[in-house]
Scaffold this motif. Structure first.
Motif, PDB file in Angstrom:
ATOM      1  N   SER A 243       0.833  -1.204   0.000  1.00 14.52           N
ATOM      2  CA  SER A 243       0.000   0.000   0.000  1.00 14.52           C
ATOM      3  C   SER A 243       0.865   1.250   0.000  1.00 14.52           C
ATOM      4  O   SER A 243       1.691   1.413  -0.887  1.00 14.52           O
ATOM      5  CB  SER A 243      -0.928  -0.076   1.216  1.00 14.52           C
ATOM      6  OG  SER A 243      -2.109   0.567   0.891  1.00 14.52           O
ATOM      7  N   ARG A 244       0.747   2.149   1.012  1.00 17.92           N
ATOM      8  CA  ARG A 244       1.600   3.355   0.962  1.00 17.92           C
ATOM      9  C   ARG A 244       3.065   2.932   0.974  1.00 17.92           C
ATOM     10  O   ARG A 244       3.910   3.565   0.360  1.00 17.92           O
ATOM     11  CB  ARG A 244       1.263   4.313   2.105  1.00 17.92           C
ATOM     12  CG  ARG A 244       1.482   3.779   3.470  1.00 17.92           C
ATOM     13  CD  ARG A 244       0.669   4.542   4.500  1.00 17.92           C
ATOM     14  NE  ARG A 244      -0.754   4.255   4.364  1.00 17.92           N
ATOM     15  CZ  ARG A 244      -1.716   4.832   5.064  1.00 17.92           C
ATOM     16  NH1 ARG A 244      -1.413   5.750   5.956  1.00 17.92           N
ATOM     17  NH2 ARG A 244      -2.978   4.511   4.898  1.00 17.92           N
ATOM     18  N   LYS A 247       4.147   2.035  -2.434  1.00 16.66           N
ATOM     19  CA  LYS A 247       4.538   3.219  -3.222  1.00 16.66           C
ATOM     20  C   LYS A 247       6.001   3.537  -2.895  1.00 16.66           C
ATOM     21  O   LYS A 247       6.812   3.820  -3.784  1.00 16.66           O
ATOM     22  CB  LYS A 247       3.652   4.430  -2.872  1.00 16.66           C
ATOM     23  CG  LYS A 247       2.129   4.199  -3.011  1.00 16.66           C
ATOM     24  CD  LYS A 247       1.343   5.478  -2.673  1.00 16.66           C
ATOM     25  CE  LYS A 247      -0.052   5.264  -2.097  1.00 16.66           C
ATOM     26  NZ  LYS A 247      -1.091   4.749  -2.894  1.00 16.66           N
ATOM     27  N   SER A 266      -0.050  -3.899  -3.727  1.00 22.06           N
ATOM     28  CA  SER A 266      -1.224  -3.000  -3.678  1.00 22.06           C
ATOM     29  C   SER A 266      -0.839  -1.532  -3.491  1.00 22.06           C
ATOM     30  O   SER A 266      -1.317  -0.862  -2.581  1.00 22.06           O
ATOM     31  CB  SER A 266      -2.179  -3.434  -2.565  1.00 22.06           C
ATOM     32  OG  SER A 266      -2.836  -4.595  -2.960  1.00 22.06           O
ATOM     33  N   SER A 267       0.007  -1.045  -4.374  1.00 24.11           N
ATOM     34  CA  SER A 267       0.528   0.318  -4.196  1.00 24.11           C
ATOM     35  C   SER A 267      -0.410   1.391  -4.757  1.00 24.11           C
ATOM     36  O   SER A 267      -0.285   2.567  -4.396  1.00 24.11           O
ATOM     37  CB  SER A 267       1.913   0.434  -4.826  1.00 24.11           C
ATOM     38  OG  SER A 267       1.891  -0.004  -6.159  1.00 24.11           O
ATOM     39  N   GLU A 285      -9.118   6.468  -6.782  1.00 19.90           N
ATOM     40  CA  GLU A 285      -8.364   7.485  -6.054  1.00 19.90           C
ATOM     41  C   GLU A 285      -7.325   8.059  -7.009  1.00 19.90           C
ATOM     42  O   GLU A 285      -6.390   7.374  -7.391  1.00 19.90           O
ATOM     43  CB  GLU A 285      -7.649   6.840  -4.863  1.00 19.90           C
ATOM     44  CG  GLU A 285      -6.781   7.812  -4.109  1.00 19.90           C
ATOM     45  CD  GLU A 285      -5.961   7.131  -3.013  1.00 19.90           C
ATOM     46  OE1 GLU A 285      -5.501   5.999  -3.219  1.00 19.90           O
ATOM     47  OE2 GLU A 285      -5.782   7.744  -1.966  1.00 19.90           O
ATOM     48  N   ILE A 290      -5.844  11.916  -3.601  1.00 21.59           N
ATOM     49  CA  ILE A 290      -4.650  11.545  -2.829  1.00 21.59           C
ATOM     50  C   ILE A 290      -3.917  12.788  -2.315  1.00 21.59           C
ATOM     51  O   ILE A 290      -3.398  12.809  -1.203  1.00 21.59           O
ATOM     52  CB  ILE A 290      -3.734  10.592  -3.629  1.00 21.59           C
ATOM     53  CG1 ILE A 290      -2.880   9.784  -2.653  1.00 21.59           C
ATOM     54  CG2 ILE A 290      -2.843  11.291  -4.620  1.00 21.59           C
ATOM     55  CD1 ILE A 290      -2.244   8.562  -3.258  1.00 21.59           C
ATOM     56  N   PHE A 294      -4.079  12.950   1.669  1.00 24.04           N
ATOM     57  CA  PHE A 294      -2.718  12.740   2.193  1.00 24.04           C
ATOM     58  C   PHE A 294      -1.796  13.827   1.617  1.00 24.04           C
ATOM     59  O   PHE A 294      -0.954  13.545   0.748  1.00 24.04           O
ATOM     60  CB  PHE A 294      -2.209  11.343   1.795  1.00 24.04           C
ATOM     61  CG  PHE A 294      -3.123  10.234   2.244  1.00 24.04           C
ATOM     62  CD1 PHE A 294      -3.132   9.826   3.572  1.00 24.04           C
ATOM     63  CD2 PHE A 294      -3.973   9.602   1.349  1.00 24.04           C
ATOM     64  CE1 PHE A 294      -3.982   8.807   3.999  1.00 24.04           C
ATOM     65  CE2 PHE A 294      -4.826   8.585   1.759  1.00 24.04           C
ATOM     66  CZ  PHE A 294      -4.837   8.186   3.088  1.00 24.04           C
ATOM     67  N   TRP A 297       2.113  13.202   1.219  1.00 20.30           N
ATOM     68  CA  TRP A 297       2.706  12.003   0.612  1.00 20.30           C
ATOM     69  C   TRP A 297       3.507  12.332  -0.651  1.00 20.30           C
ATOM     70  O   TRP A 297       4.539  11.760  -0.913  1.00 20.30           O
ATOM     71  CB  TRP A 297       1.619  10.995   0.251  1.00 20.30           C
ATOM     72  CG  TRP A 297       1.119  10.183   1.407  1.00 20.30           C
ATOM     73  CD1 TRP A 297       1.404  10.362   2.740  1.00 20.30           C
ATOM     74  CD2 TRP A 297       0.244   9.053   1.330  1.00 20.30           C
ATOM     75  NE1 TRP A 297       0.755   9.421   3.492  1.00 20.30           N
ATOM     76  CE2 TRP A 297       0.041   8.601   2.661  1.00 20.30           C
ATOM     77  CE3 TRP A 297      -0.401   8.381   0.294  1.00 20.30           C
ATOM     78  CZ2 TRP A 297      -0.768   7.506   2.958  1.00 20.30           C
ATOM     79  CZ3 TRP A 297      -1.205   7.290   0.589  1.00 20.30           C
ATOM     80  CH2 TRP A 297      -1.385   6.855   1.907  1.00 20.30           C
ATOM     81  N   VAL A 338      -8.830   0.529  -3.504  1.00 19.21           N
ATOM     82  CA  VAL A 338      -7.903   1.624  -3.810  1.00 19.21           C
ATOM     83  C   VAL A 338      -6.960   1.261  -4.962  1.00 19.21           C
ATOM     84  O   VAL A 338      -5.885   1.833  -5.091  1.00 19.21           O
ATOM     85  CB  VAL A 338      -7.115   2.112  -2.564  1.00 19.21           C
ATOM     86  CG1 VAL A 338      -8.009   2.897  -1.638  1.00 19.21           C
ATOM     87  CG2 VAL A 338      -6.436   0.967  -1.830  1.00 19.21           C
ATOM     88  N   HIS A 373      -8.106  -5.221  -0.012  1.00 21.71           N
ATOM     89  CA  HIS A 373      -6.800  -4.573   0.115  1.00 21.71           C
ATOM     90  C   HIS A 373      -5.788  -5.344   0.975  1.00 21.71           C
ATOM     91  O   HIS A 373      -4.588  -5.260   0.735  1.00 21.71           O
ATOM     92  CB  HIS A 373      -7.043  -3.175   0.698  1.00 21.71           C
ATOM     93  CG  HIS A 373      -5.876  -2.268   0.613  1.00 21.71           C
ATOM     94  ND1 HIS A 373      -5.257  -1.955  -0.569  1.00 21.71           N
ATOM     95  CD2 HIS A 373      -5.179  -1.602   1.584  1.00 21.71           C
ATOM     96  CE1 HIS A 373      -4.248  -1.122  -0.336  1.00 21.71           C
ATOM     97  NE2 HIS A 373      -4.189  -0.897   0.960  1.00 21.71           N
TER      98      HIS A 373
HETATM   99  C1  GCU Z   1      -5.390   4.806   1.608  1.00 23.57           C
HETATM  100  C2  GCU Z   1      -4.891   5.485   0.370  1.00 23.57           C
HETATM  101  C3  GCU Z   1      -4.150   4.535  -0.567  1.00 23.57           C
HETATM  102  C4  GCU Z   1      -3.104   3.797   0.203  1.00 23.57           C
HETATM  103  C5  GCU Z   1      -3.734   3.122   1.399  1.00 23.57           C
HETATM  104  C6  GCU Z   1      -2.761   2.442   2.345  1.00 23.57           C
HETATM  105  O1  GCU Z   1      -6.441   3.949   1.307  1.00 23.57           O
HETATM  106  O2  GCU Z   1      -5.991   6.057  -0.258  1.00 23.57           O
HETATM  107  O3  GCU Z   1      -3.545   5.240  -1.624  1.00 23.57           O
HETATM  108  O4  GCU Z   1      -2.453   2.872  -0.636  1.00 23.57           O
HETATM  109  O5  GCU Z   1      -4.348   4.118   2.192  1.00 23.57           O
HETATM  110  O6  GCU Z   1      -1.623   2.812   2.418  1.00 23.57           O
HETATM  111  O7  GCU Z   1      -3.235   1.565   3.078  1.00 23.57           O
END
Ligand code: GCU
Length: 417
Positions: A243-244, A247, A266-267, A285, A290, A294, A297, A338, A373
């Motif tokens: 996720s984050r 990224k 799941s980035s 999103e 975003i 955030f 970010w 997401v 997710h």
């Molecule tokens: C939020 C955000 C996503 C991110 C996610 C996470 O849902 O919108 O872009 O990937 O958090 O980091 O869990």
């Protein structure tokens, strides 16, 4: 009046051929008037973001001159150099990669300081857990060694050298799973659960790096230290995140070629989903959401492109292309709110063209999992299977096949049958 200004700028663009994917070149008062009008319009239309308004005020920045930026409704061509030439040689790709990294720093990531070159251990505490040795380390570096970064190494028994599985503090259990396979597990304080990177801001005041970029840069400082250890197999150091943090893994892999493999789970937006194919227009999103939800970010400049994704001089396939030819796993869930499988596949196909060109088409892979997710234990084991396969330790991984056709295939398809 505004239309006259606009028309003048269109002629200017045609006459000068000003179309490079770099900064839109200002052309004096007319240009400023147009950009101010553009900003007023944005402030009227966009949902409110106080953080953005503060940044606009403190930086005095205006949107780029969109008339001077070319439109790419599909994904921009990573092989087109700033001077308009096509990349034809490896040397040109090296040049292009640098251009892309500059563009990313300008438009999405913010600027990063050069490697400090003076990373050292400020503190180390060792304990033993089952067969493993755990070292809780504080690194220090930068001007007068003012920056501090906590990391933990989990060392399997034996002299090594061992491959390394690095991840953020949040994913400690991923690191433990890797240790059970004979990796050194390494977690560092560059995540929501523990973040030392906020402390970097006053130490490097001349850089406007965003939060995720700082976290990516912090991973490289752990790498500086790891590369000094004889127990580490330097050719096999992977960085993973979800996720984050997924990224962050892509950003770090793009900025630092010493990471030998990247696992980006799941980035989503600002990760493996291109902004052009995953935005509010696709009920996803995108840039607007975003950068509002955030605001730290990414660089606040990115918000200028909300609703104008086609004008963004780069897109996420090019961030992944900067990782090529090193192995990169892009993982997503089929019903992740997401993310978007469509966006990921288009981004993947576009990035894979660079991998293919570099002779490494198989180094980039997709992995799908059912559900939403979150990840399950078996997903993490599959990520490690992928890594074992890429590091030549075992051959266990089966990549998922893309679901959607490429745009080129779609164009050729007989749509009326
Ligand atoms: C939020 C955000 C996503 C991110 C996610 C996470 O849902 O919108 O872009 O990937 O958090 O980091 O869990």
């Amino acid at each position: 009046m505004k239309n006259w200004i606009r028309l003048g700028l269109v002629f200017f663009t045609l006459l000068t051929g000003a179309s490079a994917r770099c900064l839109a070149t200002p052309v004096g008062a007319q240009d400023t008037a147009l950009r101010k009008a553009e900003l007023d319009e944005m402030l009227r239309i966009f949902p409110r973001s106080l953080a953005w308004e503060q940044w606009l005020k403190s930086s005095g920045e205006l949107p780029p001159n969109f008339e001077l930026l070319p439109s790419y409704p599909y994904l921009p061509n990573p092989f087109r150099l700033d001077d308009g030439q096509e990349v034809r040689s490896r040397a040109q790709w090296i040049q292009r990669r640098q251009e892309l990294l500059q563009l990313f720093q300008h438009y999405t990531l913010g600027s990063v300081p050069p490697p400090p070159g003076n990373v050292r251990v400020a503190d180390i505490k060792t304990r033993h857990e089952a067969d493993a040795t755990v070292q809780a380390i504080t690194l220090e570096f930068g001007p007068e060694h003012k920056a501090k970064l906590a990391m933990e190494l989990i060392l399997p028994p034996g002299p090594g050298p061992f491959p390394v599985f690095m991840t953020q503090d949040t994913h400690y259990r991923w690191a433990m799973a890797a240790v059970s396979r004979g990796y050194i597990g390494c977690v560092y304080a560059g995540a929501d659960s523990r973040d030392d990177t906020g402390g970097f801001v006053p130490i490097w005041p001349d850089y406007d790096w965003s939060k995720l970029t700082r976290r990516a840069w912090a991973a490289s400082r752990c790498l500086d230290y790891l590369c000094t250890l004889p127990i580490v197999d330097r050719a096999r150091i992977a960085l993973a995140g979800h996720s984050r943090n997924g990224k962050v893994a892509l950003i770090a892999g793009a900025l630092d070629e010493r990471f030998s493999a990247i696992i980006s789970s799941s980035s989503g937006a600002g990760g493996a989903c291109s902004f052009r194919f995953f935005s509010e227009a696709q009920f996803g999103e995108g840039i607007e959401m975003i950068t509002r939800v955030f605001p730290d970010w990414f660089h606040p400049r990115l918000r200028f492109f909300a609703g104008r994704e086609r004008k963004l001089p780069i897109d996420q396939h090019e961030l992944i292309a900067c990782i090529a030819p090193r192995p990169c796993l892009i993982s997503t869930a089929l019903n992740d709110p997401v993310e978007s499988v469509w966006a990921i596949e288009q981004t993947f196909y576009a990035a894979r063209r660079v991998y293919s060109w570099l002779g490494a088409e198989d180094a980039i892979n997709l992995r799908y999992r059912p559900g939403g997710h979150e990840t399950r234990a078996e997903d993490i084991e599959a990520y490690l299977d992928w890594l074992d396969t890429k590091f030549g330790r075992r051959n266990l991984f089966r990549a998922s096949s893309p679901i959607y056709p490429t745009y080129a295939d779609w164009l050729q398809a007989d749509l009326w049958q």
